[in-house]
Scaffold this motif. Structure first.
Motif, mmCIF file in Angstrom:
data_model
loop_
_atom_site.group_PDB
_atom_site.id
_atom_site.type_symbol
_atom_site.label_atom_id
_atom_site.label_comp_id
_atom_site.label_asym_id
_atom_site.label_seq_id
_atom_site.Cartn_x
_atom_site.Cartn_y
_atom_site.Cartn_z
ATOM 1 N N PHE A 384 -7.781 62.434 11.510
ATOM 2 C CA PHE A 384 -6.271 62.029 11.544
ATOM 3 C C PHE A 384 -5.787 63.030 12.772
ATOM 4 N N ILE A 385 -4.763 62.504 13.619
ATOM 5 C CA ILE A 385 -4.234 63.050 14.741
ATOM 6 C C ILE A 385 -2.875 62.477 14.738
ATOM 7 N N LEU A 386 -1.981 63.506 15.042
ATOM 8 C CA LEU A 386 -0.517 62.982 15.341
ATOM 9 C C LEU A 386 -0.037 63.831 16.363
ATOM 10 N N THR A 387 0.542 63.347 17.427
ATOM 11 C CA THR A 387 1.215 64.371 18.381
ATOM 12 C C THR A 387 2.491 63.696 18.907
ATOM 13 N N TYR A 388 3.083 64.599 19.791
ATOM 14 C CA TYR A 388 4.513 64.168 20.271
ATOM 15 C C TYR A 388 4.484 62.909 21.197
ATOM 16 N N LYS A 389 5.485 62.126 20.845
ATOM 17 C CA LYS A 389 5.620 60.690 21.817
ATOM 18 C C LYS A 389 7.247 60.588 21.972
ATOM 19 N N SER A 390 7.584 59.425 22.621
ATOM 20 C CA SER A 390 8.827 59.270 22.528
ATOM 21 C C SER A 390 8.923 57.641 22.972
ATOM 22 N N PHE A 391 9.671 56.990 21.952
ATOM 23 C CA PHE A 391 9.897 55.512 22.338
ATOM 24 C C PHE A 391 11.194 54.910 22.256
ATOM 25 N N GLU A 392 11.604 53.940 22.810
ATOM 26 C CA GLU A 392 12.733 53.184 22.729
ATOM 27 C C GLU A 392 12.711 52.037 21.760
ATOM 28 N N PRO A 393 13.551 51.563 21.010
ATOM 29 C CA PRO A 393 13.462 50.350 20.078
ATOM 30 C C PRO A 393 12.960 49.167 21.018
ATOM 31 N N ILE A 394 12.250 48.253 20.287
ATOM 32 C CA ILE A 394 11.803 47.055 21.093
ATOM 33 C C ILE A 394 12.989 46.162 20.997
ATOM 34 N N GLY A 395 13.006 45.155 21.975
ATOM 35 C CA GLY A 395 14.170 44.322 22.262
ATOM 36 C C GLY A 395 13.797 43.087 21.336
ATOM 37 N N PRO A 396 14.728 42.163 21.343
ATOM 38 C CA PRO A 396 14.750 40.801 20.577
ATOM 39 C C PRO A 396 13.890 39.856 21.472
ATOM 40 N N ALA A 397 13.621 39.844 22.756
ATOM 41 C CA ALA A 397 12.272 39.128 23.291
ATOM 42 C C ALA A 397 10.987 39.633 22.923
ATOM 43 N N CYS A 398 10.797 40.977 22.164
ATOM 44 C CA CYS A 398 9.441 41.235 22.076
ATOM 45 C C CYS A 398 9.157 40.828 20.621
ATOM 46 N N LEU A 399 9.775 40.135 19.811
ATOM 47 C CA LEU A 399 9.561 39.529 18.479
ATOM 48 C C LEU A 399 10.275 38.171 18.417
ATOM 49 N N PRO A 400 9.866 37.153 19.117
ATOM 50 C CA PRO A 400 10.374 35.807 18.882
ATOM 51 C C PRO A 400 10.405 35.270 17.735
ATOM 52 N N SER A 401 9.330 35.417 16.806
ATOM 53 C CA SER A 401 9.097 34.795 15.531
ATOM 54 C C SER A 401 9.990 35.532 14.479
ATOM 55 N N ALA A 402 10.753 36.409 14.642
ATOM 56 C CA ALA A 402 11.789 37.180 13.960
ATOM 57 C C ALA A 402 13.174 36.472 14.168
ATOM 58 N N ALA A 403 13.083 35.920 15.146
ATOM 59 C CA ALA A 403 14.637 35.256 15.507
ATOM 60 C C ALA A 403 14.952 34.285 14.593
#
Length: 403
Positions: A384-403
């Motif tokens: 197991f390993i977990l380090t620092y990262k930074s992400f922005e939320p995904i936009g609606p175009a990334c999940l068209p099946s959820a629309a």
């Protein structure tokens, strides 16, 4: 492929089902790591898994990852270990775990009398939870309720010929059955962006796929090196594009339903790309410092198990979710058979076809979901390993099946 209730799972309050029922011991800063190791040492061979975040300073990515991991369908109870002065929000994590219906206990070393008393109290609590979970009932589980991830590591010239495309065949069958499949990583898909865009569910998703790979290329250029190791060259690979084509093969041929980032849970069945390269400026170094980090991110997004394709060999497993190792190279398999679950190298020696090995992988996934131990589980691997990262939320175009 039949979708009848052929599996059994542990039903969780959010409706998801787990194929394992483990007790997680989670340290919330490196200073509590030793106490966690000593607690789980009392349960060698038992379903007690150690995970944690080593940093003392807060990070939204790490917080989200720990929340997702501690409420994973394969987790039945959680012990949190705090030193007491770290910045990790243990109160929020404890609340989220409790709201999921799982037993949770927090021990703060500074308030609990130190190392020995915290080990003693933690061991007692874990023992109680194991007794309680031993009588847990299972419910019917269908193949379309499974979530399967795939990564590749220790790649060589055989990876793109046998192991990766065999996993791709398995993914095609799983997606057809309604399961959720996740592949990665954008830093090893450079040169494949147009091919992936052509498989996107919508043109807008195709643009997002291109952008994700472009981001990875810029990130690696800034670092001054890419996801191409000396071992890859020793194994016969010549360029990142060649490695990328092999890595791409494990995605199969199904339509790509969306892009997620670590800790995002796909909204429905289908094939998803996980973008593991941090957003924004390069702040935290190499996106994934080892294969284990990629597996952890797959688990945080809900994967019940991960298919790990390797040509040169790996002995990694993981905490929380089983790892199925698919060996691409027949010589490597002969040397490391005790660590490998599938001999995809048979394809090179005309002892099997891609379809044969793809079917074998699907059958093994079912067996593991029914409780069969993978080689890494049998050997006790729980990396197991977990380090620092930074992400922005995904936009609606990334999940068209959820629309």
């Amino acid at each position: 492929m039949s979708n009848e209730a052929e599996l059994r799972g542990y039903l969780r309050s959010d409706g998801r089902k787990g194929i394992r029922n483990v007790v997680v011991v989670a340290y919330l800063v490196e200073c509590a790591h030793h106490v966690g190791r000593e607690i789980i040492a009392n349960f060698r061979g038992g379903d007690v898994h150690l995970i944690g975040f080593p940093g003392c300073f807060p990070n939204e990515y790490a917080q989200k990852m720990m929340e997702r991991l501690c409420t994973h369908p394969n987790v039945g109870a959680v012990l949190l270990l705090s030193l007491g002065c770290e910045s990790f929000n243990k109160f929020s994590l404890s609340r989220i775990v409790a709201e999921s219906g799982r037993p949770v206990q927090t021990l703060t070393i500074q308030n609990n009398g130190g190392t020995l008393s915290t080990i003693e109290d933690g061991t007692h609590w874990v023992s109680e939870q194991l007794d309680a979970l031993a009588g847990a009932e299972t419910v019917p589980m269908r193949l379309d309720e499974l979530m399967i991830g795939t990564v590749c590591g220790g790649s060589d010239g055989t990876s793109g010929l046998t192991g990766n495309p065999a996993v791709g065949r398995a993914f095609d069958r799983l997606v057809d059955a309604g399961a959720t499949c996740i592949f990665e990583e954008t830093g090893e898909l450079i040169g494949c962006e147009e091919i992936m865009a052509a498989r996107a569910l919508t043109p807008e998703l195709g643009d997002e796929l291109r952008a994700a790979v472009d981001k990875a290329a810029r990130y690696y250029a800034t670092l001054g090196y890419g996801s191409f190791a000396p071992g890859n060259a020793d194994g016969g690979l010549s360029t990142i594009e060649e490695k990328s084509m092999g890595a791409y093969a494990k995605s199969g041929s199904s339509k790509i339903s969306g892009i997620i980032k670590p800790g995002d849970i796909p909204p429905a069945g289908g094939l998803f790309l996980m973008d593991v390269v941090p957003d924004g400026e390069v702040r935290f170094g190499f996106p994934n410092i080892s294969d284990n980090a990629e597996i952890v991110e797959m688990i945080a997004s809900g994967c019940h198990m991960t298919l790990f394709v390797t040509g040169r060999g790996s002995v990694s497993g993981s905490a929380i979710s089983p790892v199925v190792k698919v060996c691409a190279n027949p010589d490597t398999y002969r040397k490391l058979a005790g660590d490998m679950d599938v001999d995809a190298g048979r394809i090179l020696e005309d002892r099997a076809t891609l379809e044969d090995v793809g079917s074998e992988i699907v059958d093994l996934i079912k067996d593991v979901a029914r409780g069969k131990l993978t080689k890494s589980e049998h050997l006790g691997h729980r990396e197991f390993i977990l380090t620092y990262k930074s992400f922005e939320p995904i936009g609606p175009a990334c999940l068209p099946s959820a629309a």
